[in-house]
Write a protein that holds these residues in place. Structure first.
Motif, PDB file in Angstrom:
ATOM      1  N   LEU A 102     -12.996  -4.071  -6.424  1.00  0.00           N
ATOM      2  CA  LEU A 102     -12.397  -4.992  -5.472  1.00  0.00           C
ATOM      3  C   LEU A 102     -11.529  -4.248  -4.459  1.00  0.00           C
ATOM      4  CD1 LEU A 102     -11.935  -7.864  -4.483  1.00  0.00           C
ATOM      5  CD2 LEU A 102     -10.145  -8.108  -6.218  1.00  0.00           C
ATOM      6  N   LEU A 103     -10.790  -3.261  -4.925  1.00  0.00           N
ATOM      7  CA  LEU A 103      -9.961  -2.467  -4.018  1.00  0.00           C
ATOM      8  C   LEU A 103     -10.819  -1.750  -2.973  1.00  0.00           C
ATOM      9  CD1 LEU A 103      -7.384  -0.979  -6.538  1.00  0.00           C
ATOM     10  CD2 LEU A 103      -6.881  -2.587  -4.695  1.00  0.00           C
ATOM     11  N   VAL A 104     -11.946  -1.196  -3.413  1.00  0.00           N
ATOM     12  CA  VAL A 104     -12.854  -0.520  -2.488  1.00  0.00           C
ATOM     13  C   VAL A 104     -13.397  -1.519  -1.472  1.00  0.00           C
ATOM     14  CG1 VAL A 104     -15.072   0.678  -2.294  1.00  0.00           C
ATOM     15  CG2 VAL A 104     -13.461   1.315  -4.102  1.00  0.00           C
ATOM     16  N   ARG A 105     -13.762  -2.698  -1.942  1.00  0.00           N
ATOM     17  CA  ARG A 105     -14.294  -3.721  -1.036  1.00  0.00           C
ATOM     18  C   ARG A 105     -13.232  -4.168  -0.027  1.00  0.00           C
ATOM     19  NH1 ARG A 105     -16.057  -9.391  -3.327  1.00  0.00           N
ATOM     20  NH2 ARG A 105     -13.866  -9.673  -3.003  1.00  0.00           N
ATOM     21  N   LEU A 106     -11.987  -4.324  -0.485  1.00  0.00           N
ATOM     22  CA  LEU A 106     -10.921  -4.787   0.402  1.00  0.00           C
ATOM     23  C   LEU A 106     -10.584  -3.785   1.507  1.00  0.00           C
ATOM     24  CD1 LEU A 106      -8.473  -6.410  -2.184  1.00  0.00           C
ATOM     25  CD2 LEU A 106      -9.767  -7.607  -0.413  1.00  0.00           C
ATOM     26  N   ARG A 107     -10.605  -2.491   1.171  1.00  0.00           N
ATOM     27  CA  ARG A 107     -10.207  -1.501   2.179  1.00  0.00           C
ATOM     28  C   ARG A 107     -11.391  -0.940   2.963  1.00  0.00           C
ATOM     29  NH1 ARG A 107      -9.306   1.769  -2.584  1.00  0.00           N
ATOM     30  NH2 ARG A 107     -10.778   3.498  -2.626  1.00  0.00           N
ATOM     31  N   GLY A 108     -12.607  -1.196   2.489  1.00  0.00           N
ATOM     32  CA  GLY A 108     -13.787  -0.706   3.200  1.00  0.00           C
ATOM     33  C   GLY A 108     -13.828   0.811   3.202  1.00  0.00           C
ATOM     34  N   ASP A 109     -14.127   1.374   4.346  1.00  0.00           N
ATOM     35  CA  ASP A 109     -14.235   2.828   4.474  1.00  0.00           C
ATOM     36  C   ASP A 109     -12.889   3.504   4.668  1.00  0.00           C
ATOM     37  OD1 ASP A 109     -16.992   2.684   4.236  1.00  0.00           O
ATOM     38  OD2 ASP A 109     -17.288   2.457   6.396  1.00  0.00           O
ATOM     39  N   ALA A 110     -11.840   2.718   4.821  1.00  0.00           N
ATOM     40  CA  ALA A 110     -10.514   3.289   5.125  1.00  0.00           C
ATOM     41  C   ALA A 110      -9.918   3.980   3.904  1.00  0.00           C
ATOM     42  CB  ALA A 110      -9.565   2.197   5.606  1.00  0.00           C
ATOM     43  N   ASP A 111      -9.195   5.048   4.160  1.00  0.00           N
ATOM     44  CA  ASP A 111      -8.388   5.700   3.135  1.00  0.00           C
ATOM     45  C   ASP A 111      -7.304   4.710   2.702  1.00  0.00           C
ATOM     46  OD1 ASP A 111      -7.172   8.274   1.870  1.00  0.00           O
ATOM     47  OD2 ASP A 111      -5.539   7.417   3.072  1.00  0.00           O
ATOM     48  N   GLU A 112      -6.921   4.732   1.429  1.00  0.00           N
ATOM     49  CA  GLU A 112      -5.950   3.755   0.933  1.00  0.00           C
ATOM     50  C   GLU A 112      -4.632   3.788   1.715  1.00  0.00           C
ATOM     51  OE1 GLU A 112      -5.361   2.314  -3.320  1.00  0.00           O
ATOM     52  OE2 GLU A 112      -3.749   3.787  -3.104  1.00  0.00           O
ATOM     53  N   ASP A 113      -4.094   4.982   1.952  1.00  0.00           N
ATOM     54  CA  ASP A 113      -2.825   5.075   2.682  1.00  0.00           C
ATOM     55  C   ASP A 113      -2.953   4.503   4.088  1.00  0.00           C
ATOM     56  OD1 ASP A 113      -1.507   6.193   0.530  1.00  0.00           O
ATOM     57  OD2 ASP A 113      -1.880   8.259   1.177  1.00  0.00           O
ATOM     58  N   VAL A 114      -4.061   4.795   4.746  1.00  0.00           N
ATOM     59  CA  VAL A 114      -4.299   4.275   6.098  1.00  0.00           C
ATOM     60  C   VAL A 114      -4.413   2.754   6.050  1.00  0.00           C
ATOM     61  CG1 VAL A 114      -5.934   4.217   8.021  1.00  0.00           C
ATOM     62  CG2 VAL A 114      -5.377   6.394   6.913  1.00  0.00           C
ATOM     63  N   PHE A 115      -5.180   2.260   5.092  1.00  0.00           N
ATOM     64  CA  PHE A 115      -5.348   0.813   4.971  1.00  0.00           C
ATOM     65  C   PHE A 115      -4.007   0.119   4.731  1.00  0.00           C
ATOM     66  CE2 PHE A 115      -5.849  -2.983   2.356  1.00  0.00           C
ATOM     67  CZ  PHE A 115      -6.641  -3.762   3.187  1.00  0.00           C
ATOM     68  N   LEU A 116      -3.182   0.675   3.840  1.00  0.00           N
ATOM     69  CA  LEU A 116      -1.898   0.053   3.538  1.00  0.00           C
ATOM     70  C   LEU A 116      -0.955   0.072   4.742  1.00  0.00           C
ATOM     71  CD1 LEU A 116      -1.355   1.294  -0.113  1.00  0.00           C
ATOM     72  CD2 LEU A 116      -1.839  -1.041   0.645  1.00  0.00           C
ATOM     73  N   ARG A 117      -1.099   1.061   5.616  1.00  0.00           N
ATOM     74  CA  ARG A 117      -0.260   1.118   6.819  1.00  0.00           C
ATOM     75  C   ARG A 117      -0.784   0.225   7.941  1.00  0.00           C
ATOM     76  NH1 ARG A 117      -0.484   6.617   6.008  1.00  0.00           N
ATOM     77  NH2 ARG A 117      -1.791   6.870   7.858  1.00  0.00           N
ATOM     78  N   THR A 118      -2.116   0.092   8.032  1.00  0.00           N
ATOM     79  CA  THR A 118      -2.676  -0.554   9.219  1.00  0.00           C
ATOM     80  C   THR A 118      -3.594  -1.733   8.921  1.00  0.00           C
ATOM     81  OG1 THR A 118      -4.589   0.938   9.264  1.00  0.00           O
ATOM     82  CG2 THR A 118      -2.612   1.645  10.462  1.00  0.00           C
ATOM     83  N   GLY A 119      -3.912  -1.996   7.662  1.00  0.00           N
ATOM     84  CA  GLY A 119      -4.843  -3.074   7.319  1.00  0.00           C
ATOM     85  C   GLY A 119      -4.316  -4.437   7.742  1.00  0.00           C
ATOM     86  N   GLU A 120      -5.252  -5.330   8.037  1.00  0.00           N
ATOM     87  CA  GLU A 120      -4.861  -6.661   8.516  1.00  0.00           C
ATOM     88  C   GLU A 120      -4.204  -7.493   7.414  1.00  0.00           C
ATOM     89  OE1 GLU A 120      -7.184 -10.500  10.293  1.00  0.00           O
ATOM     90  OE2 GLU A 120      -7.808  -8.526  11.002  1.00  0.00           O
ATOM     91  N   ARG A 121      -4.788  -7.472   6.212  1.00  0.00           N
ATOM     92  CA  ARG A 121      -4.232  -8.257   5.092  1.00  0.00           C
ATOM     93  C   ARG A 121      -4.033  -7.329   3.911  1.00  0.00           C
ATOM     94  NH1 ARG A 121      -2.698 -12.365   3.138  1.00  0.00           N
ATOM     95  NH2 ARG A 121      -4.397 -13.347   2.060  1.00  0.00           N
ATOM     96  N   VAL A 122      -2.786  -6.915   3.639  1.00  0.00           N
ATOM     97  CA  VAL A 122      -2.527  -6.001   2.527  1.00  0.00           C
ATOM     98  C   VAL A 122      -2.054  -6.726   1.267  1.00  0.00           C
ATOM     99  CG1 VAL A 122      -2.060  -4.034   4.020  1.00  0.00           C
ATOM    100  CG2 VAL A 122      -0.160  -5.478   3.261  1.00  0.00           C
ATOM    101  N   GLY A 123      -1.675  -8.007   1.377  1.00  0.00           N
ATOM    102  CA  GLY A 123      -1.187  -8.748   0.210  1.00  0.00           C
ATOM    103  C   GLY A 123      -2.159  -8.739  -0.955  1.00  0.00           C
ATOM    104  N   PRO A 124      -3.436  -9.149  -0.733  1.00  0.00           N
ATOM    105  CA  PRO A 124      -4.398  -9.112  -1.835  1.00  0.00           C
ATOM    106  C   PRO A 124      -4.588  -7.708  -2.408  1.00  0.00           C
ATOM    107  CG  PRO A 124      -5.226 -10.492  -0.067  1.00  0.00           C
ATOM    108  CD  PRO A 124      -3.994  -9.798   0.458  1.00  0.00           C
ATOM    109  N   TYR A 125      -4.526  -6.704  -1.546  1.00  0.00           N
ATOM    110  CA  TYR A 125      -4.689  -5.327  -2.007  1.00  0.00           C
ATOM    111  C   TYR A 125      -3.529  -4.929  -2.914  1.00  0.00           C
ATOM    112  CZ  TYR A 125      -6.409  -0.527  -1.828  1.00  0.00           C
ATOM    113  OH  TYR A 125      -6.940   0.687  -2.170  1.00  0.00           O
ATOM    114  N   LEU A 126      -2.317  -5.274  -2.485  1.00  0.00           N
ATOM    115  CA  LEU A 126      -1.131  -4.933  -3.292  1.00  0.00           C
ATOM    116  C   LEU A 126      -1.151  -5.635  -4.643  1.00  0.00           C
ATOM    117  CD1 LEU A 126       1.608  -4.974  -0.509  1.00  0.00           C
ATOM    118  CD2 LEU A 126       0.724  -2.964  -1.727  1.00  0.00           C
TER     119      LEU A 126
END
Length: 199
Positions: free
Chosen positions: A132-156
């Motif tokens: 699920l984490l991979v699906r939520l962030r797509g191709d983005a690196d986790e740190d990049v996704f957490l800084r710039t992703g549109e919706r980080v709540g579900p990821y967190l």
């Protein structure tokens, strides 16, 4: 927290049917809030009656019609109020821990078996959450996704669930191994009494 807030939070991602909501709960939300599908359907009905969600009928060919739900402005305002309130501390209430607490006075074998089963369940959840984490962030690196992703709540929340399941699995394995070792030592240290016929 009431179930209503978990439902409203899940609907923030978009418009969902009751079935899609239940599936989403089972995959992602269940790591912090458990609800049965019938509870979700009942809650959607209440939320719609209160104006916190709006439902619309979608006509489908060859399949039954479905209703899609979205959060209304009133629902968003309710989530704002909920998010601003102080959170209650979390606590553990787990019957397996009661059994481990009592293991010195009861047979350890069933407790060891249940610890092993719990570890296997945690392993399965870990696999789901990692995907699920991979699906939520797509191709983005986790740190990049957490800084710039549109919706980080579900990821967190998935990260929290993953950490919980890993810790739970590791603790269950350690407890089961320790209890097994103690059981084997206890059996080995006790003399075996053989009763021969005629004695």
């Amino acid at each position: 927290m009431a179930l209503r807030h978990a439902v409203l939070a899940a609907l923030l991602d978009g418009e969902y049917s009751g079935y899609q909501l239940a599936k989403g709960f089972d995959i992602g939300v269940a790591n912090f809030w458990h609800a049965l599908p019938q509870q979700l359907y009942a809650e959607l009905t209440k939320l719609e009656a209160e104006g916190l969600v709006a439902g619309r009928e979608v006509v489908q060919e060859g399949r039954p019609n479905k209703r899609l739900f979205r959060v209304t402005d009133e629902g968003l305002a309710e989530m704002e109020r909920f998010a601003a309130r102080a959170a209650k501390p979390s606590f553990i209430r787990d019957d397996l821990l009661v059994k481990v607490q009592a293991v010195d006075g009861v047979a350890a074998a069933p407790v060891i078996e249940q610890l092993t089963e719990r570890a296997a369940v945690a392993d399965a959840k870990i696999e789901v959450l990692e995907k699920l984490l991979v699906r939520l962030r797509g191709d983005a690196d986790e740190d990049v996704f957490l800084r710039t992703g549109e919706r980080v709540g579900p990821y967190l929340t998935c990260l929290r669930g993953l950490a919980f399941e890993r810790e739970s699995r590791d603790w269950c394995r350690r407890a089961a191994a320790l209890l097994s070792t103690r059981e084997a030592a206890a059996r080995g240290s006790q003399p075996v009494v053989t009763v021969r016929s005629g004695e």
